[in-house]
Design an enzyme around this catalytic site. Structure first.
Site, PDB file in Angstrom:
ATOM      1  N   ASP A 148     -86.429  -9.956  -2.101  1.00  0.00           N
ATOM      2  CA  ASP A 148     -87.377 -10.898  -1.500  1.00  0.00           C
ATOM      3  C   ASP A 148     -87.835 -11.865  -2.584  1.00  0.00           C
ATOM      4  O   ASP A 148     -87.615 -11.635  -3.777  1.00  0.00           O
ATOM      5  CB  ASP A 148     -88.582 -10.114  -0.943  1.00  0.00           C
ATOM      6  CG  ASP A 148     -89.624 -11.033  -0.333  1.00  0.00           C
ATOM      7  OD1 ASP A 148     -89.241 -12.004   0.343  1.00  0.00           O
ATOM      8  OD2 ASP A 148     -90.830 -10.805  -0.544  1.00  0.00           O
ATOM      9  N   SER A 149     -88.502 -12.929  -2.158  1.00  0.00           N
ATOM     10  CA  SER A 149     -89.052 -13.879  -3.113  1.00  0.00           C
ATOM     11  C   SER A 149     -90.197 -13.262  -3.918  1.00  0.00           C
ATOM     12  O   SER A 149     -90.547 -13.766  -4.979  1.00  0.00           O
ATOM     13  CB  SER A 149     -89.564 -15.111  -2.366  1.00  0.00           C
ATOM     14  OG  SER A 149     -90.449 -14.710  -1.337  1.00  0.00           O
ATOM     15  N   TYR A 168     -91.070 -19.114  -1.970  1.00  0.00           N
ATOM     16  CA  TYR A 168     -89.838 -19.825  -1.638  1.00  0.00           C
ATOM     17  C   TYR A 168     -90.013 -20.694  -0.379  1.00  0.00           C
ATOM     18  O   TYR A 168     -89.284 -21.655  -0.194  1.00  0.00           O
ATOM     19  CB  TYR A 168     -88.714 -18.824  -1.337  1.00  0.00           C
ATOM     20  CG  TYR A 168     -88.030 -18.193  -2.531  1.00  0.00           C
ATOM     21  CD1 TYR A 168     -88.609 -18.151  -3.788  1.00  0.00           C
ATOM     22  CD2 TYR A 168     -86.773 -17.618  -2.367  1.00  0.00           C
ATOM     23  CE1 TYR A 168     -87.956 -17.550  -4.857  1.00  0.00           C
ATOM     24  CE2 TYR A 168     -86.109 -17.020  -3.427  1.00  0.00           C
ATOM     25  CZ  TYR A 168     -86.708 -16.986  -4.665  1.00  0.00           C
ATOM     26  OH  TYR A 168     -86.062 -16.389  -5.711  1.00  0.00           O
ATOM     27  N   CYS A 189     -86.182 -11.280   2.744  1.00  0.00           N
ATOM     28  CA  CYS A 189     -86.938 -12.536   2.777  1.00  0.00           C
ATOM     29  C   CYS A 189     -86.397 -13.416   3.898  1.00  0.00           C
ATOM     30  O   CYS A 189     -85.219 -13.777   3.900  1.00  0.00           O
ATOM     31  CB  CYS A 189     -86.784 -13.237   1.434  1.00  0.00           C
ATOM     32  SG  CYS A 189     -87.558 -14.856   1.359  1.00  0.00           S
ATOM     33  N   GLU A 212    -101.788 -12.591   0.531  1.00  0.00           N
ATOM     34  CA  GLU A 212    -101.787 -12.231  -0.893  1.00  0.00           C
ATOM     35  C   GLU A 212    -103.215 -12.093  -1.425  1.00  0.00           C
ATOM     36  O   GLU A 212    -103.473 -11.317  -2.341  1.00  0.00           O
ATOM     37  CB  GLU A 212    -101.019 -13.276  -1.707  1.00  0.00           C
ATOM     38  CG  GLU A 212     -99.571 -13.356  -1.287  1.00  0.00           C
ATOM     39  CD  GLU A 212     -98.588 -13.166  -2.416  1.00  0.00           C
ATOM     40  OE1 GLU A 212     -99.004 -13.239  -3.584  1.00  0.00           O
ATOM     41  OE2 GLU A 212     -97.405 -12.947  -2.127  1.00  0.00           O
ATOM     42  N   CYS A 244     -91.686 -13.641   8.793  1.00  0.00           N
ATOM     43  CA  CYS A 244     -92.007 -13.766   7.366  1.00  0.00           C
ATOM     44  C   CYS A 244     -92.452 -12.388   6.887  1.00  0.00           C
ATOM     45  O   CYS A 244     -93.169 -11.679   7.607  1.00  0.00           O
ATOM     46  CB  CYS A 244     -93.130 -14.779   7.168  1.00  0.00           C
ATOM     47  SG  CYS A 244     -93.751 -14.854   5.478  1.00  0.00           S
ATOM     48  N   THR A 245     -92.018 -12.045   5.687  1.00  0.00           N
ATOM     49  CA  THR A 245     -92.297 -10.710   5.151  1.00  0.00           C
ATOM     50  C   THR A 245     -93.789 -10.345   5.144  1.00  0.00           C
ATOM     51  O   THR A 245     -94.133  -9.175   5.232  1.00  0.00           O
ATOM     52  CB  THR A 245     -91.830 -10.639   3.691  1.00  0.00           C
ATOM     53  OG1 THR A 245     -92.304 -11.806   3.012  1.00  0.00           O
ATOM     54  CG2 THR A 245     -90.330 -10.558   3.601  1.00  0.00           C
ATOM     55  N   HIS A 246     -94.639 -11.350   4.988  1.00  0.00           N
ATOM     56  CA  HIS A 246     -96.064 -11.062   4.833  1.00  0.00           C
ATOM     57  C   HIS A 246     -96.780 -10.782   6.153  1.00  0.00           C
ATOM     58  O   HIS A 246     -97.849 -10.190   6.165  1.00  0.00           O
ATOM     59  CB  HIS A 246     -96.764 -12.240   4.153  1.00  0.00           C
ATOM     60  CG  HIS A 246     -96.450 -12.371   2.694  1.00  0.00           C
ATOM     61  ND1 HIS A 246     -95.167 -12.499   2.221  1.00  0.00           N
ATOM     62  CD2 HIS A 246     -97.271 -12.399   1.613  1.00  0.00           C
ATOM     63  CE1 HIS A 246     -95.206 -12.610   0.900  1.00  0.00           C
ATOM     64  NE2 HIS A 246     -96.462 -12.542   0.506  1.00  0.00           N
TER      65      HIS A 246
HETATM   66  N1  DGL Z   1     -90.699 -13.857   1.598  1.00  0.00           N
HETATM   67  C1  DGL Z   1     -90.970 -15.090   2.265  1.00  0.00           C
HETATM   68  C2  DGL Z   1     -90.453 -15.022   3.701  1.00  0.00           C
HETATM   69  O1  DGL Z   1     -90.263 -13.971   4.273  1.00  0.00           O
HETATM   70  C3  DGL Z   1     -92.446 -15.439   2.258  1.00  0.00           C
HETATM   71  C4  DGL Z   1     -92.992 -15.752   0.897  1.00  0.00           C
HETATM   72  C5  DGL Z   1     -92.425 -17.021   0.306  1.00  0.00           C
HETATM   73  O2  DGL Z   1     -92.725 -18.120   0.788  1.00  0.00           O
HETATM   74  O3  DGL Z   1     -91.675 -16.900  -0.661  1.00  0.00           O
HETATM   75  O4  DGL Z   1     -90.216 -16.049   4.291  1.00  0.00           O
END
Ligand code: DGL
Length: 270
Positions: A14-15, A46, A77, A157, A189-191
């Protein structure tokens, strides 16, 4: 190591820290599997970067994980899965590649076949139209309504998972999607899985939340079994985390994502 050594780890990347939601689902679904996680914490986020930059970073991460002799790659990600999946599959060769967009699209179609599906994600993910393409490949009759939610990543975050600012932000972002009367909403999105309780409050009960982390773990279990790559359980599962910035912040926030303490975290020296 040869291709039949099923105790090799799964590579998840992941990013940053968000992909740990996928690691958590994998740990629950596949407790015998070892995992090597890569979080590009020095270069996150990212989701607001250009496709060319994300492709470059993705290639570097994949090369690193291949050197760790992983048996499967999981693009945790959404942003990388949206714009750089070809880079991953081209470098992976025979190693199976899974990604959260495929998982999310499948889960959404299972829940809302022929219906209206909402998708939320980072600006790069939403602009790529990757979710809509993958959903339409599975169900041409589906209607997809997408919304970029750039403020959600920093809010998560910050730990503002149940905060008035996050609630107002969610109400604002989700208004147009809700107006389309969607039956399900993909957390692209992961978050976002960490915002589930708040999103459930904001959304009407009728909207089913699709968490691609859980579906990804289910797909991984099937692919490992079908390919004869499942771990035997001979050795206990090992977890190793690699990050590109100093590990402290990753460790602190990561425990929130993982719901347990992290093991070894190593800063990558490229
Ligand atoms: N990991 C990114 C996603 O799932 C979110 C965080 C980022 O913007 O890097 O899109």
């Amino acid at each position: 190591m040869n291709a039949l050594d099923d105790n090799r780890p799964i590579g998840v990347f992941d990013s940053g820290v968000g992909g740990l939601t996928v690691v958590r689902a994998l740990m629950e679904r596949l407790p015998l599997e070892s995992i090597v996680y890569f979080g590009d914490t020095a270069r996150v986020p990212y989701g607001v970067k250009s496709v060319a930059t994300i492709e470059l970073f993705t290639g570097q991460i994949v090369d690193f994980l291949l050197r760790q002799e992983v048996k499967m790659l999981i693009v945790a990600c959404n942003t990388m899965a949206a714009v750089a999946l070809k880079i991953v599959t081209a470098r992976a060769g025979d190693i199976p590649v899974l990604d959260v967009i495929e998982a999310g699209a499948r889960a959404a179609v299972n829940v809302s076949r022929g219906g209206r599906i909402g998708v939320i994600g980072t600006p790069t993910t939403i602009n790529s139209n990757a979710y809509a393409r993958r959903i339409h490949a599975l169900d041409p009759a589906a209607r997809v309504h997408s919304q970029a939610c750039p403020l959600f990543v920093p809010l998560v975050e910050e730990g503002w998972l149940d905060h008035p600012v996050t609630r107002l932000t969610a109400q604002e972002y989700l208004r147009p999607v809700l107006a389309e009367d969607v039956g399900s909403l993909v957390l692209g999105c992961t978050h976002y899985p960490l915002l589930k309780p708040l999103l459930r409050d904001v959304l009407r009960d009728a909207v089913k939340l699709i968490d691609s982390a859980e579906t990804t773990a289910e797909l991984a279990a099937t692919r490992l079994r079908d390919a004869g790559l499942a771990a035997s359980g001979r050795d206990p599962a090992a977890y190793h985390y690699f990050v590109t910035d100093v590990p402290l912040r990753f460790q602190t926030i990561g425990e929130r994502f993982l719901g347990r303490s992290l093991g070894e975290v190593t800063r990558v020296d490229w």
